[in-house]
Write a protein that holds these residues in place. Structure first.
Motif, PDB file in Angstrom:
ATOM      1  N   SER A 139       0.819  -1.399  -0.090  1.00  0.00           N
ATOM      2  CA  SER A 139       0.172  -0.014  -0.147  1.00  0.00           C
ATOM      3  C   SER A 139       0.746   1.368  -0.111  1.00  0.00           C
ATOM      4  O   SER A 139       1.851   1.362   0.671  1.00  0.00           O
TER       5      SER A 139
ATOM      6  N   THR B 298       5.960   9.303   1.412  1.00  0.00           N
ATOM      7  CA  THR B 298       6.682  10.298   2.192  1.00  0.00           C
ATOM      8  C   THR B 298       7.557   9.529   3.502  1.00  0.00           C
ATOM      9  O   THR B 298       8.311  10.169   4.062  1.00  0.00           O
TER      10      THR B 298
ATOM     11  N   LEU C 190       9.996   7.540   5.912  1.00  0.00           N
ATOM     12  CA  LEU C 190      11.160   7.747   6.012  1.00  0.00           C
ATOM     13  C   LEU C 190      11.901   6.551   6.432  1.00  0.00           C
ATOM     14  O   LEU C 190      13.067   6.308   6.945  1.00  0.00           O
TER      15      LEU C 190
ATOM     16  N   SER D   9       1.457  14.196   2.767  1.00  0.00           N
ATOM     17  CA  SER D   9       1.110  12.774   3.246  1.00  0.00           C
ATOM     18  C   SER D   9      -0.447  12.636   3.246  1.00  0.00           C
ATOM     19  O   SER D   9      -1.186  13.590   3.343  1.00  0.00           O
TER      20      SER D   9
ATOM     21  N   ASN E  99      -0.695   8.229   7.459  1.00  0.00           N
ATOM     22  CA  ASN E  99      -0.387   8.823   8.806  1.00  0.00           C
ATOM     23  C   ASN E  99      -1.064   7.486   9.643  1.00  0.00           C
ATOM     24  O   ASN E  99      -0.512   7.110  10.937  1.00  0.00           O
TER      25      ASN E  99
ATOM     26  N   GLU F 228       1.462   4.447  10.052  1.00  0.00           N
ATOM     27  CA  GLU F 228       2.656   4.918  10.567  1.00  0.00           C
ATOM     28  C   GLU F 228       2.301   5.612  12.139  1.00  0.00           C
ATOM     29  O   GLU F 228       3.354   5.735  12.717  1.00  0.00           O
TER      30      GLU F 228
ATOM     31  N   GLY G 197       3.261  14.817  15.321  1.00  0.00           N
ATOM     32  CA  GLY G 197       3.641  16.241  14.945  1.00  0.00           C
ATOM     33  C   GLY G 197       4.004  17.173  15.681  1.00  0.00           C
ATOM     34  O   GLY G 197       4.201  16.646  17.002  1.00  0.00           O
TER      35      GLY G 197
ATOM     36  N   LEU H 146      14.754  21.373   7.769  1.00  0.00           N
ATOM     37  CA  LEU H 146      15.219  20.232   7.215  1.00  0.00           C
ATOM     38  C   LEU H 146      15.649  20.813   5.991  1.00  0.00           C
ATOM     39  O   LEU H 146      16.697  20.295   5.486  1.00  0.00           O
TER      40      LEU H 146
ATOM     41  N   HIS I  98      11.002  17.710  18.396  1.00  0.00           N
ATOM     42  CA  HIS I  98       9.949  18.114  19.159  1.00  0.00           C
ATOM     43  C   HIS I  98      10.326  17.780  20.775  1.00  0.00           C
ATOM     44  O   HIS I  98      10.480  16.633  21.296  1.00  0.00           O
TER      45      HIS I  98
ATOM     46  N   GLU J  96       8.122   8.396  15.667  1.00  0.00           N
ATOM     47  CA  GLU J  96       7.218   8.814  14.721  1.00  0.00           C
ATOM     48  C   GLU J  96       7.280   7.962  13.152  1.00  0.00           C
ATOM     49  O   GLU J  96       6.432   8.070  12.669  1.00  0.00           O
TER      50      GLU J  96
ATOM     51  N   ASN K 184       2.890  -6.287   2.377  1.00  0.00           N
ATOM     52  CA  ASN K 184       4.318  -5.611   2.528  1.00  0.00           C
ATOM     53  C   ASN K 184       5.361  -6.299   3.168  1.00  0.00           C
ATOM     54  O   ASN K 184       5.805  -5.878   4.257  1.00  0.00           O
TER      55      ASN K 184
HETATM   56  C1  LIG Z   1       9.850  16.325   5.013  1.00  0.00           C
HETATM   57  C2  LIG Z   1       9.226  15.040   5.908  1.00  0.00           C
HETATM   58  C3  LIG Z   1       8.628  15.365   7.219  1.00  0.00           C
HETATM   59  C4  LIG Z   1       8.109  14.333   7.963  1.00  0.00           C
HETATM   60  N1  LIG Z   1       7.703  14.833   9.050  1.00  0.00           N
HETATM   61  C5  LIG Z   1       6.792  14.025   9.859  1.00  0.00           C
HETATM   62  C6  LIG Z   1       6.637  14.261  11.047  1.00  0.00           C
HETATM   63  O1  LIG Z   1       6.629  15.322  11.664  1.00  0.00           O
HETATM   64  N2  LIG Z   1       5.893  13.273  11.848  1.00  0.00           N
HETATM   65  C7  LIG Z   1       5.700  12.057  11.396  1.00  0.00           C
HETATM   66  O2  LIG Z   1       5.329  11.216  12.096  1.00  0.00           O
HETATM   67  N3  LIG Z   1       6.361  11.645  10.115  1.00  0.00           N
HETATM   68  C8  LIG Z   1       6.846  12.594   9.430  1.00  0.00           C
HETATM   69  N4  LIG Z   1       7.536  12.243   8.152  1.00  0.00           N
HETATM   70  C9  LIG Z   1       7.176  10.840   7.722  1.00  0.00           C
HETATM   71  C10 LIG Z   1       5.832  10.672   6.829  1.00  0.00           C
HETATM   72  O3  LIG Z   1       5.433  11.552   5.978  1.00  0.00           O
HETATM   73  C11 LIG Z   1       4.961   9.955   7.715  1.00  0.00           C
HETATM   74  O4  LIG Z   1       5.072   8.671   7.913  1.00  0.00           O
HETATM   75  C12 LIG Z   1       3.492   9.843   6.890  1.00  0.00           C
HETATM   76  O5  LIG Z   1       2.606   9.415   7.648  1.00  0.00           O
HETATM   77  C13 LIG Z   1       3.538   9.069   5.585  1.00  0.00           C
HETATM   78  O6  LIG Z   1       2.333   9.328   4.971  1.00  0.00           O
HETATM   79  P1  LIG Z   1       2.396   8.771   3.407  1.00  0.00           P
HETATM   80  O7  LIG Z   1       0.935   9.068   2.696  1.00  0.00           O
HETATM   81  O8  LIG Z   1       3.450   9.349   2.518  1.00  0.00           O
HETATM   82  O9  LIG Z   1       2.620   7.079   3.479  1.00  0.00           O
HETATM   83  P2  LIG Z   1       3.491   6.369   2.662  1.00  0.00           P
HETATM   84  O10 LIG Z   1       4.914   6.910   2.935  1.00  0.00           O
HETATM   85  O11 LIG Z   1       3.185   6.214   1.249  1.00  0.00           O
HETATM   86  O12 LIG Z   1       3.263   5.007   3.524  1.00  0.00           O
HETATM   87  C14 LIG Z   1       3.669   4.713   4.788  1.00  0.00           C
HETATM   88  C15 LIG Z   1       3.334   3.506   5.342  1.00  0.00           C
HETATM   89  O13 LIG Z   1       1.844   3.176   5.349  1.00  0.00           O
HETATM   90  C16 LIG Z   1       1.389   1.998   4.534  1.00  0.00           C
HETATM   91  N5  LIG Z   1       0.206   2.611   4.034  1.00  0.00           N
HETATM   92  C17 LIG Z   1      -0.146   3.686   3.285  1.00  0.00           C
HETATM   93  N6  LIG Z   1      -1.504   3.727   2.909  1.00  0.00           N
HETATM   94  C18 LIG Z   1      -1.834   2.738   3.529  1.00  0.00           C
HETATM   95  C19 LIG Z   1      -3.342   2.212   3.715  1.00  0.00           C
HETATM   96  N7  LIG Z   1      -4.213   2.769   2.999  1.00  0.00           N
HETATM   97  N8  LIG Z   1      -3.774   1.031   4.244  1.00  0.00           N
HETATM   98  C20 LIG Z   1      -2.469   0.417   4.900  1.00  0.00           C
HETATM   99  N9  LIG Z   1      -1.071   0.771   4.678  1.00  0.00           N
HETATM  100  C21 LIG Z   1      -1.120   1.832   4.079  1.00  0.00           C
HETATM  101  C22 LIG Z   1       2.327   2.029   3.482  1.00  0.00           C
HETATM  102  O14 LIG Z   1       2.605   0.670   3.170  1.00  0.00           O
HETATM  103  C23 LIG Z   1       4.054   2.311   4.359  1.00  0.00           C
HETATM  104  O15 LIG Z   1       4.281   1.120   5.229  1.00  0.00           O
HETATM  105  C24 LIG Z   1       7.860  13.313   7.482  1.00  0.00           C
HETATM  106  C25 LIG Z   1       8.360  12.785   5.986  1.00  0.00           C
HETATM  107  C26 LIG Z   1       8.900  13.902   5.229  1.00  0.00           C
HETATM  108  C27 LIG Z   1       9.694  13.397   4.028  1.00  0.00           C
END
Ligand SMILES: Cc1cc2nc3c(=O)[nH]c(=O)nc-3n(C[C@H](O)[C@H](O)[C@H](O)COP(=O)(O)OP(=O)(O)OC[C@H]3O[C@@H](n4cnc5c(N)ncnc54)[C@H](O)[C@@H]3O)c2cc1C
Length: 470
Positions: free
Chosen positions: A68, A73, A75, A138, A143, A146, A150, A326, A371, A415, A452
């Motif tokens: 999925s 985004t 990391l 994102s 969210n 993961e 925030g 960042l 944070h 996080e 996954n």
């Molecule tokens: C610049 C930057 C800043 C960031 N700041 C933060 C922050 O402040 N706090 C924080 O917690 N994270 C942060 N992150 C990390 C990231 O943005 C988060 O983890 C975010 O929730 C990921 O969302 P996404 O839509 O990009 O998910 P993805 O990266 O596409 O997926 C994340 C995970 O979720 C799974 N997934 C996605 N959608 C589904 C679904 N519908 N069903 C089942 N599984 C699914 C994926 O398989 C993967 O394992 C940051 C990243 C970047 C690049």
């Protein structure tokens, strides 16, 4: 992927929702994590839960891995298809389905961008607090998967504190509905919490209901600079000990302050060892008194300069530096590795000092922001993936940072999740019995390991370090 198999998927979602050109597969071979890449066999954009159930049933019968992917985004290499397979996107499932003003909930599809949820509910006088810095790109599905946190986490908690209900497609294609718009529900095991933070390894989340709260009436922002890390850390503890729970308490170290100033030229004090950005929200009187008290506490703990914003515009200026952290650091070298070791609040100064010593020991460039109120630090390593020898030193430095975080009572990730990247370190935190319980859960829900695969569970655990800093 064979034409026959592809046709099965096309028959569910239509030709226009399937991608498999080499350029398209390359585009989904990586996410926001440096140095991890692997191409999928097919990328598919279903339109609803039933289509996803159909897709999963095919994958289950053919043992095709399913990854999925929201906006990619994460990391921790969580969406890199390291065993090939099918990438499932949610770009056709990005609708806000319902705002329930009586129960104060919002129901959304997983592909909705988090910022859009916040904006939509604020227009209706309501508040969805979890605000990962990536919220403008994102998805809410990402969210939830993961359990993202925030800047507002200290006061308002993280994503899990707001998930009320969800629909999940299980690895055999069955549809499971969990939770409801209820204030209380203790019927059976808390399965919904199991899916929150499960990183796409247990099922596909296709609908989410979130709790909302009333929008705070006012907000104030302040800033303080310090000549020592300990003074900044003492300030954090003293604020909380004074029974103030600020909405935001953010930290930047000297390296980050220097990088931001170099980038933005906003007059940050280059001799400061640390900066704290403070925010409070709530009713006007309480907010004004809290922000003044926080600044007083900072001054009592050795702050060399402080300021309180008198308008929204001034608040935005004070926040610019932290927001740019960042991007400012990322300009310095070709590769940026953003980590998120987390320690109890009381251990922040020790952790930041340890990070600085580790950077010197391994001759790598690491600056830290994060944070502070949550003890959730972002040691950010600036490097170059093309330099193998340097990357080895980076890996050793990061392993030592995780090790020390655990020694200080913390964790390897506050996080960003585990994904493929942190999987070799998870046992350091959970121990063998913790990993075995997790494996048992995974085995019972996904016996074929199609959801996954290669994430969360490592082929090999890294050896715990024997550290000699003397
Ligand atoms: C610049 C930057 C800043 C960031 N700041 C933060 C922050 O402040 N706090 C924080 O917690 N994270 C942060 N992150 C990390 C990231 O943005 C988060 O983890 C975010 O929730 C990921 O969302 P996404 O839509 O990009 O998910 P993805 O990266 O596409 O997926 C994340 C995970 O979720 C799974 N997934 C996605 N959608 C589904 C679904 N519908 N069903 C089942 N599984 C699914 C994926 O398989 C993967 O394992 C940051 C990243 C970047 C690049």
């Amino acid at each position: 992927m064979s034409v026959k198999r592809k046709d099965l998927f096309v028959s569910i979602v239509g030709e226009e929702n399937v991608k498999d050109s080499q350029a398209q597969l390359l585009a989904y071979s990586y996410d926001a994590t440096a140095n991890f890449q692997s191409k999928p066999d097919l990328v598919i954009s279903p339109r609803d839960t039933e289509e996803i159930a159909g897709i999963v049933k095919i994958c289950a019968s053919e043992q095709i891995p399913i990854i999925s992917r929201g906006s990619g985004t994460n990391l921790a290499a969580g969406t890199v298809p390291n065993q090939g397979g099918l990438i499932v996107l949610f770009n056709n499932m990005d609708e806000i389905l319902e705002l329930d003003m009586e129960n104060l909930t919002i129901t959304v599809q997983p592909g909705v961008i988090t910022q859009n949820i916040c904006d939509f509910v604020e227009d209706n006088g309501l508040f969805y607090p979890p605000d990962p810095s990536s919220m403008k790109i994102s998805t809410i599905g990402g969210n939830v998967s993961e359990n993202s946190g925030g800047l507002r986490g200290l006061k308002y908690g993280v994503t899990k504190d707001y998930v009320k209900a969800m629909t999940v497609v299980l690895p055999d294609g069955e549809i499971l509905k969990l939770g409801g718009k209820l204030a209380k529900d203790v019927a059976g095991y808390d399965l919904m919490s199991l899916f929150v933070g499960s990183e796409g390894t247990l099922g596909i989340i296709t609908e989410i209901t979130l709790k909302l709260i009333p929008l705070p009436i006012s907000k104030k922002t302040g800033i303080a600079y310090f000549n020592s890390l300990e003074d900044a850390a003492e300030t954090v503890s003293a604020i909380i000990a004074d029974k103030i729970i600020p909405v935001t308490l953010e930290f930047m170290d000297k390296g980050t302050i220097g990088a931001v100033e170099d980038f933005m030229k906003i007059g940050l004090p280059l001799d400061a060892e640390a900066m704290l950005l403070m925010e409070q929200d709530g009713n006007e009187e309480q907010v004004a008194s809290d922000i003044q008290q926080m600044i007083r506490i900072a001054e009592q703990n050795g702050a060399t300069s402080t300021a309180i914003a008198s308008s929204n515009e001034e608040a935005e200026i004070l926040k610019t530096g932290r927001r740019a952290a960042l991007s400012a650091l990322a300009r310095k070298r070709p590769t940026t590795i953003l980590e998120d070791a987390t320690v109890p609040r009381s251990e922040i100064a020790k952790m930041v000092k340890a990070i600085q010593q580790i950077a010197v020991k391994y001759d790598v460039q690491i600056s830290t922001f994060g944070h502070a109120g949550d003890g959730n630090l972002h040691p950010t390593c600036l490097t170059d993936v093309r330099d193998e020898e340097e990357m080895l030193r980076v890996e050793q430095a990061l392993a030592e940072i995780f090790h020390i975080a655990i020694e200080l009572g913390g964790t390897i990730t506050g996080e960003h999740g585990v994904g493929e990247m942190k999987a070799p370190y998870l046992e350091w935190k959970l121990g063998t019995s913790g990993i075995n319980v997790m494996k048992g859960i995974k085995q019972s829900i996904d016996p074929q390991n199609i959801m996954n695969p290669g994430k969360m569970f490592a082929k090999e655990t890294k050896m715990r370090l024997v550290i000699n800093n003397g």
